[in-house]
Design a protein around this motif. Structure first.
Motif, PDB file in Angstrom:
ATOM      1  N   SER A 585     -33.199 -76.539  -8.826  1.00 22.28           N
ATOM      2  CA  SER A 585     -32.269 -77.673  -8.788  1.00 22.28           C
ATOM      3  C   SER A 585     -32.287 -78.312  -7.407  1.00 22.28           C
ATOM      4  CB  SER A 585     -30.857 -77.206  -9.141  1.00 22.28           C
ATOM      5  OG  SER A 585     -30.814 -76.722 -10.463  1.00 22.28           O
ATOM      6  N   SER A 586     -32.254 -77.472  -6.367  1.00 22.33           N
ATOM      7  CA  SER A 586     -32.296 -77.990  -4.999  1.00 22.33           C
ATOM      8  C   SER A 586     -33.667 -78.574  -4.681  1.00 22.33           C
ATOM      9  CB  SER A 586     -31.972 -76.878  -4.006  1.00 22.33           C
ATOM     10  OG  SER A 586     -30.704 -76.319  -4.277  1.00 22.33           O
ATOM     11  N   ALA A 587     -34.718 -77.860  -5.118  1.00 20.07           N
ATOM     12  CA  ALA A 587     -36.077 -78.300  -4.809  1.00 20.07           C
ATOM     13  C   ALA A 587     -36.374 -79.658  -5.431  1.00 20.07           C
ATOM     14  CB  ALA A 587     -37.077 -77.257  -5.300  1.00 20.07           C
ATOM     15  N   SER A 588     -35.819 -79.921  -6.607  1.00 16.13           N
ATOM     16  CA  SER A 588     -36.078 -81.191  -7.295  1.00 16.13           C
ATOM     17  C   SER A 588     -35.460 -82.375  -6.568  1.00 16.13           C
ATOM     18  CB  SER A 588     -35.539 -81.128  -8.729  1.00 16.13           C
ATOM     19  OG  SER A 588     -36.235 -80.150  -9.474  1.00 16.13           O
ATOM     20  N   MET A 589     -34.489 -82.103  -5.676  1.00 15.44           N
ATOM     21  CA  MET A 589     -33.838 -83.171  -4.928  1.00 15.44           C
ATOM     22  C   MET A 589     -34.589 -83.503  -3.642  1.00 15.44           C
ATOM     23  SD  MET A 589     -31.425 -83.848  -6.949  1.00 15.44           S
ATOM     24  CE  MET A 589     -30.486 -84.988  -5.927  1.00 15.44           C
ATOM     25  N   LEU A 590     -35.584 -82.701  -3.289  1.00 12.68           N
ATOM     26  CA  LEU A 590     -36.337 -82.932  -2.061  1.00 12.68           C
ATOM     27  C   LEU A 590     -37.275 -84.120  -2.234  1.00 12.68           C
ATOM     28  CD1 LEU A 590     -37.299 -79.230  -1.221  1.00 12.68           C
ATOM     29  CD2 LEU A 590     -35.585 -80.633  -0.047  1.00 12.68           C
ATOM     30  N   PRO A 591     -37.743 -84.710  -1.119  1.00 11.90           N
ATOM     31  CA  PRO A 591     -38.744 -85.783  -1.214  1.00 11.90           C
ATOM     32  C   PRO A 591     -39.974 -85.296  -1.986  1.00 11.90           C
ATOM     33  CG  PRO A 591     -37.911 -85.608   1.025  1.00 11.90           C
ATOM     34  CD  PRO A 591     -37.361 -84.426   0.294  1.00 11.90           C
ATOM     35  N   ASN A 615     -38.877 -73.918 -18.069  1.00 14.20           N
ATOM     36  CA  ASN A 615     -38.663 -75.357 -18.223  1.00 14.20           C
ATOM     37  C   ASN A 615     -38.275 -76.034 -16.911  1.00 14.20           C
ATOM     38  OD1 ASN A 615     -39.278 -75.491 -20.966  1.00 14.20           O
ATOM     39  ND2 ASN A 615     -37.199 -74.899 -21.557  1.00 14.20           N
ATOM     40  N   LEU A 616     -37.483 -75.331 -16.090  1.00 13.33           N
ATOM     41  CA  LEU A 616     -37.102 -75.892 -14.794  1.00 13.33           C
ATOM     42  C   LEU A 616     -38.333 -76.107 -13.920  1.00 13.33           C
ATOM     43  CD1 LEU A 616     -33.883 -73.807 -13.991  1.00 13.33           C
ATOM     44  CD2 LEU A 616     -33.975 -76.261 -14.469  1.00 13.33           C
ATOM     45  N   TRP A 617     -39.230 -75.123 -13.924  1.00 15.51           N
ATOM     46  CA  TRP A 617     -40.434 -75.204 -13.093  1.00 15.51           C
ATOM     47  C   TRP A 617     -41.368 -76.305 -13.600  1.00 15.51           C
ATOM     48  CZ3 TRP A 617     -42.486 -69.983 -10.880  1.00 15.51           C
ATOM     49  CH2 TRP A 617     -43.244 -70.228  -9.730  1.00 15.51           C
ATOM     50  N   LYS A 618     -41.521 -76.387 -14.916  1.00 14.18           N
ATOM     51  CA  LYS A 618     -42.358 -77.448 -15.474  1.00 14.18           C
ATOM     52  C   LYS A 618     -41.818 -78.823 -15.110  1.00 14.18           C
ATOM     53  CE  LYS A 618     -44.465 -75.215 -19.510  1.00 14.18           C
ATOM     54  NZ  LYS A 618     -44.616 -75.274 -20.984  1.00 14.18           N
ATOM     55  N   ASN A 619     -40.506 -78.987 -15.187  1.00 19.07           N
ATOM     56  CA  ASN A 619     -39.899 -80.277 -14.845  1.00 19.07           C
ATOM     57  C   ASN A 619     -40.067 -80.601 -13.367  1.00 19.07           C
ATOM     58  OD1 ASN A 619     -39.019 -80.977 -17.428  1.00 19.07           O
ATOM     59  ND2 ASN A 619     -37.135 -79.791 -17.222  1.00 19.07           N
ATOM     60  N   TYR A 620     -39.921 -79.586 -12.519  1.00 25.43           N
ATOM     61  CA  TYR A 620     -40.121 -79.787 -11.078  1.00 25.43           C
ATOM     62  C   TYR A 620     -41.538 -80.287 -10.801  1.00 25.43           C
ATOM     63  CZ  TYR A 620     -41.186 -78.624  -6.235  1.00 25.43           C
ATOM     64  OH  TYR A 620     -41.610 -78.692  -4.932  1.00 25.43           O
ATOM     65  N   ASN A 621     -42.534 -79.686 -11.482  1.00 24.61           N
ATOM     66  CA  ASN A 621     -43.938 -80.020 -11.228  1.00 24.61           C
ATOM     67  C   ASN A 621     -44.368 -81.375 -11.800  1.00 24.61           C
ATOM     68  OD1 ASN A 621     -44.700 -77.759  -9.720  1.00 24.61           O
ATOM     69  ND2 ASN A 621     -45.081 -76.530 -11.548  1.00 24.61           N
ATOM     70  N   LYS A 622     -43.472 -82.057 -12.477  1.00 23.36           N
ATOM     71  CA  LYS A 622     -43.817 -83.399 -12.956  1.00 23.36           C
ATOM     72  C   LYS A 622     -43.828 -84.410 -11.817  1.00 23.36           C
ATOM     73  CE  LYS A 622     -42.214 -82.761 -17.707  1.00 23.36           C
ATOM     74  NZ  LYS A 622     -41.214 -83.144 -18.741  1.00 23.36           N
ATOM     75  N   GLN A 623     -42.973 -84.205 -10.813  1.00 17.49           N
ATOM     76  CA  GLN A 623     -42.904 -85.135  -9.687  1.00 17.49           C
ATOM     77  C   GLN A 623     -43.327 -84.493  -8.370  1.00 17.49           C
ATOM     78  OE1 GLN A 623     -42.207 -88.337 -10.140  1.00 17.49           O
ATOM     79  NE2 GLN A 623     -41.839 -88.018 -12.330  1.00 17.49           N
ATOM     80  N   HIS A 624     -43.178 -83.168  -8.271  1.00 17.75           N
ATOM     81  CA  HIS A 624     -43.472 -82.447  -7.043  1.00 17.75           C
ATOM     82  C   HIS A 624     -44.716 -81.569  -7.234  1.00 17.75           C
ATOM     83  CE1 HIS A 624     -39.251 -83.567  -6.523  1.00 17.75           C
ATOM     84  NE2 HIS A 624     -39.412 -83.378  -5.215  1.00 17.75           N
ATOM     85  N   MET A 625     -45.120 -80.916  -6.144  1.00 11.87           N
ATOM     86  CA  MET A 625     -46.329 -80.089  -6.159  1.00 11.87           C
ATOM     87  C   MET A 625     -45.980 -78.622  -5.891  1.00 11.87           C
ATOM     88  SD  MET A 625     -49.031 -82.335  -6.329  1.00 11.87           S
ATOM     89  CE  MET A 625     -50.429 -81.800  -5.361  1.00 11.87           C
ATOM     90  N   THR A 626     -46.734 -77.730  -6.536  1.00 14.20           N
ATOM     91  CA  THR A 626     -46.624 -76.289  -6.276  1.00 14.20           C
ATOM     92  C   THR A 626     -48.011 -75.732  -5.999  1.00 14.20           C
ATOM     93  OG1 THR A 626     -44.716 -76.044  -7.745  1.00 14.20           O
ATOM     94  CG2 THR A 626     -45.917 -74.050  -7.164  1.00 14.20           C
ATOM     95  N   ARG A 627     -48.105 -74.940  -4.951  1.00 15.03           N
ATOM     96  CA  ARG A 627     -49.350 -74.238  -4.627  1.00 15.03           C
ATOM     97  C   ARG A 627     -49.100 -72.740  -4.735  1.00 15.03           C
ATOM     98  NH1 ARG A 627     -51.213 -71.791   0.153  1.00 15.03           N
ATOM     99  NH2 ARG A 627     -53.496 -71.707   0.372  1.00 15.03           N
ATOM    100  N   THR A 628     -50.010 -72.015  -5.390  1.00 12.74           N
ATOM    101  CA  THR A 628     -49.912 -70.560  -5.461  1.00 12.74           C
ATOM    102  C   THR A 628     -51.198 -69.958  -4.907  1.00 12.74           C
ATOM    103  OG1 THR A 628     -50.768 -70.501  -7.728  1.00 12.74           O
ATOM    104  CG2 THR A 628     -48.382 -70.628  -7.461  1.00 12.74           C
ATOM    105  N   TYR A 629     -51.094 -68.719  -4.418  1.00 14.35           N
ATOM    106  CA  TYR A 629     -52.259 -68.073  -3.789  1.00 14.35           C
ATOM    107  C   TYR A 629     -52.195 -66.568  -4.024  1.00 14.35           C
ATOM    108  CZ  TYR A 629     -48.718 -67.463  -0.102  1.00 14.35           C
ATOM    109  OH  TYR A 629     -47.565 -67.162   0.586  1.00 14.35           O
ATOM    110  N   PRO A 630     -53.309 -65.852  -3.847  1.00 10.51           N
ATOM    111  CA  PRO A 630     -53.356 -64.420  -4.153  1.00 10.51           C
ATOM    112  C   PRO A 630     -52.428 -63.598  -3.271  1.00 10.51           C
ATOM    113  CG  PRO A 630     -55.572 -65.328  -4.030  1.00 10.51           C
ATOM    114  CD  PRO A 630     -54.643 -66.381  -3.520  1.00 10.51           C
TER     115      PRO A 630
END
Length: 837
Positions: A585-591, A615-630
């Motif tokens: 919820s907070s992350a979705s409000m960020l630039p 669902n929250l994560w999918k919605n966040y990734n519609k406008q924002h970016m997520t990077r994952t790593y090993p």
């Protein structure tokens, strides 16, 4: 068995040779006589060698030039018609490179391990603008040299690129079969005599080279019987058994019959391949079995109308197929000028062709029309700790790793940046990995964009461990070296730009938090050292002399490590800011330029917090970016399975490119979409419903030996099919990933044309078709030993086509090379929206 007359074709080698001869006049003339170079060795030393191009443009010879016996000589290629056949004095030969094996040519910068070793030894005596690197084989083999003459160096690079382009054009022509390309490729290896035909000894070597096992007595009989048909005027004087008893163990030396030295030509050898395939499979090839089943036994050809109705529509499921489409296929693969009918041989060529690929060719082609959405709408091919060549603890860091990753289509590179007395260096902190210079990495990226100006944006993920004064140094290098290639982000963005908007640009990702009142200048004029003394930026560029250990930092060079802040000069050119995660919820409000970055361990921990996270994560990734790593626990540089991360819409899944594992194979398969450009439009929400796949493996064709080796025992292949899927769960799930595996029986001693026509059909239930991946692995069964992987491929389920389809294979670096000829023929049935029981 069919007569040889049925297999006569227009000589394909002539087509390849003609295509190459068109560019011969533009080739550097000195290459044919011998071009003197200084070859780089892995120990950092250089030796004088001679580089020679064969007269038919098929081979590069690298030969010694410092031996008295060799003085004045040059490696010579004897052109036999249009087929390469030569005998080279191996005592002086260092390396022979087939033009088909060359994957990448670099010039003007240091981008390989051998050149790095030379640079370390020679220091400033090595001019990076004078070097050339040829990547061949599997991208892990390089031939590197120094060519002082600027005109010769430019002409050499231009010549090799001209030949490669001409060869690619010729080799992709449908009327040149894979058997013909294979024979051209193997001809030099087996035809030691330099003749324009294969004698009996060369023929037996060829059988082993192309993965065919036939008892020697039978192989000799096949050869001599075939020669009798070709040259009936020559008679056999002794029985085969007599010759074998009188000869060597091979049944050749000292026991040659009158036809053993006559030989078979290139075209005759191609026809003999067809006869051998029928012999190995009990008289009927898989194409004949399929032809009889589809069109009825006893027919040698079928009309275009029958081909449309019985094959393209009914068997392939192409309901929109037309008679014009059928005639187009017949014109390309048919053996006559008539486009009204197709025969068995042409039908077989089409079955194994790339046009009939299981991976939908329309999905593999580059389409710029899908590149106009926000960056957040794409999966982006990404690398983790790109600089490493091995494990995470003590392996070498190398510029070559960046060059290879870029060539493989990677669009997000990672740089772990640290202070040193030499400037900004890159290595894995708190480990014994070696260091490379930040500036040199930027030069590799710059030269890649110069060579590929239409590349989609390259993201540099900066893990910035530098003190603040070095941030200005990084900004200076980036601005100076990249110039207009560097993307300067707008101060406020409400929507991320599209890949199409950023063609040829470099984007920065990292920490962007800055403070203008920390004593740092907003320009690059000065900053403050540890003693409170103001130091100019120019002075800091030349701080301290190098020490033996790059990590023994100069105290005078370091500022107070205010690592939570970034110098304004670097912050203003950084688009993606790595944000701290509290909740979605907070992350979705960020630039939109603030992105999240998680290790795989934290990724799973967050995912399992509650039922609403998906669902929250999918919605966040519609406008924002997520990077994952090993995970940091993967000290061996292994990787996680990416399909679950794709399902949540995560855009950048940073994997260890240096590791040949299942996850990288899956990643390579995903990013073959859209021309391998590195950006794939996310489809995880566009493939509703479940589906069932029913797959039967029917046959293989021209399978390689393990690791693509040209020699070794004849293989005994079996096929593993794996489905990598994500479980659809309405509540918390302990296992999100689903892996199903099926295996065919082993076909003994036949890697050339194995058949599994009696193999059963395998069934797979797919829950998440938008991200699920289907993997094919061909394995060599070794009794008493660990089985060896021969080749592999992975295909997105969303890109599959049903029907009788061919499957193309790749090596562990996602390259074709010696795997370019390998195919499987499979039967695939797809039932969509299957009710789940």
């Amino acid at each position: 068995m069919r007569s040889k007359a049925q297999f006569n074709r227009t000589a394909p080698p002539t087509l390849i040779g003609e295509e190459l001869r068109l560019v011969k006049g533009s080739i550097l003339p000195t290459l044919f006589k011998g071009l003197e170079i200084k070859k780089a060795k892995s120990n950092g030393k250089v030796s004088t060698c001679v580089l020679t191009l064969s007269g038919d443009l098929f081979k590069l010879f690298l030969s010694r030039a410092n031996n008295r016996r060799y003085r004045g000589k040059r490696a010579v290629s004897k052109v036999i018609g249009t087929v390469m056949a030569t005998k080279v004095d191996t005592h002086f030969n260092i390396r022979v490179i087939d033009i088909a094996d060359i994957l990448l040519v670099q010039s003007g910068f240091i981008g390989s391990r051998k050149l790095e070793a030379v640079a370390a030894l020679l220091g400033k005596r090595l001019d990076p603008t004078k070097v050339v690197s040829i990547f061949h084989g599997n991208l892990q083999t390089t031939t590197d040299f120094i060519l002082e003459d600027d005109e010769d160096r430019r002409a050499f690079v231009s010549s090799i690129e001209l030949i490669r382009d001409a060869y690619r054009r010729a080799s992709t022509k449908p009327n040149i079969t894979r058997e013909e390309l294979l024979l051209r490729y193997a001809w030099y290896d087996v035809n030691w005599g330099g003749s324009d035909s294969l004698d009996l000894a060369a023929f037996l070597r060829l059988l082993s080279r192309i993965n065919v096992y036939v008892k020697r007595e039978k192989a000799i009989k096949i050869y001599r019987d075939y020669c009798s048909e070709l040259h009936p005027e020559r008679q056999v004087r002794h029985s085969i058994g007599q010759r074998i008893r009188r000869g060597s163990k091979l049944g050749i030396r000292g026991s040659k019959g009158p036809r053993d030295n006559v030989g078979i030509t290139f075209d005759e050898c191609i026809a003999l391949f067809q006869l051998i395939k029928s012999e190995l499979n009990g008289g009927k090839q898989v194409r004949d079995l399929m032809f009889d089943k589809l069109f009825g036994e006893g027919r040698e050809s079928v009309s275009a109308d029958d081909f449309v109705r019985s094959f393209l529509i009914k068997r392939q499921g192409n309901l929109d197929a037309t008679i014009d489409e059928a005639k187009s296929i017949i014109r390309v693969y048919g053996r006559s000028e008539d486009d009204e009918s197709i025969d068995r041989i042409s039908f077989g060529e089409y079955l194994f062709s790339s046009e009939n690929d299981l991976f939908d060719p329309t999905k593999q082609r580059f389409d710029e029309n899908v590149l106009n959405k926000s960056l957040s709408a794409y999966w982006i091919n990404s690398s983790h700790n790109t600089y490493l060549t091995g494990d995470q603890i003590q392996s070498k860091s190398s510029l070559e790793a960046y060059a290879v990753a870029l060539h493989r289509g990677c669009k997000c590179l990672e740089l772990d940046c640290h202070d040193s007395t030499l400037g900004v260096v890159v290595y894995h902190h708190y480990t014994a990995t070696s260091t490379i210079m930040f500036r040199d990495i930027i030069l590799v990226v710059k030269n890649y964009i110069v060579a590929n100006p239409q590349t989609l944006p390259i993201i540099l993920s900066l893990d910035n461990n530098c003190s603040t004064s070095f941030h200005e140094m990084m900004a200076h290098i980036l601005k100076t070296e990249l110039d207009e290639m560097l993307y300067y982000p707008e101060s406020t963005l409400y929507r991320l730009p599209s890949p199409k908007d950023l063609v040829g640009k470099v984007i920065l990702k990292g920490r962007r938090t800055s403070r203008k009142d920390d004593g740092l200048s907003e320009t690059t004029k000065s900053s403050i050292d540890m003693n409170g003394k103001r130091v100019s930026f120019t002075d800091r560029l030349s701080i301290a002399k190098p020490k033996n250990n790059l990590r023994n930092f100069s105290e005078d060079a370091l500022e107070t490590p205010g690592n939570n802040y970034v110098a304004q000069e670097l912050a203003e050119i950084t688009m993606f800011n790595t944000a701290r995660f509290k909740d979605f919820s907070s992350a979705s409000m960020l630039p939109v330029t603030d992105m999240l970055s998680f290790s795989e361990t934290k990724f799973l921990r967050i995912l399992n917090q509650n039922e609403e996270i998906v669902n929250l994560w999918k919605n966040y990734n519609k406008q924002h970016m997520t990077r994952t790593y090993p995970s940091g626990a993967r000290l061996d540089s292994s990787n996680f399975n990416p399909v679950l991360h794709w399902e949540l819409g995560c855009q950048m899944l940073a994997l260890n490119y240096q590791t040949d594992d299942m996850a990288m194979a899956i990643n390579d398969g995903r990013f073959r979409e859209n021309g391998g450009c590195g950006y794939v439009l996310k489809t995880h929400d566009n493939c509703p419903g479940m589906m069932e796949l029913r797959i039967a493996v029917l046959a293989g064709s021209i399978l390689p030996k393990p690791f693509g080796e040209p020699s070794g025992e004849v293989t005994s292949p079996y096929v593993i099919i794996r489905l990598h899927d994500v479980v659809v769960a309405t509540q918390q799930c302990e296992e999100w990933l689903k892996l199903e595996e099926r295996k065919t029986p082993t076909v003994p001693d036949n890697g050339f044309c194995p058949q599994w026509t009696d193999s059963k059909e395998f069934s797979f239930k797919v829950e998440s078709p938008g991200v699920a991946m289907l993997q094919f692995i061909i394995v060599h069964a070794e009794e008493g030993f660990i089985d060896d992987t021969m080749c592999r491929t992975a295909i997105p389920v969303s890109c599959l086509r049903q029907g009788l389809r061919s499957v193309q294979f790749y090596d562990h670096n996602s390259q074709r090379g010696s795997f370019a000829f390998a195919r499987l023929l499979v039967s695939v049935k797809i039932e969509k929206h299957v009710p789940w029981k």
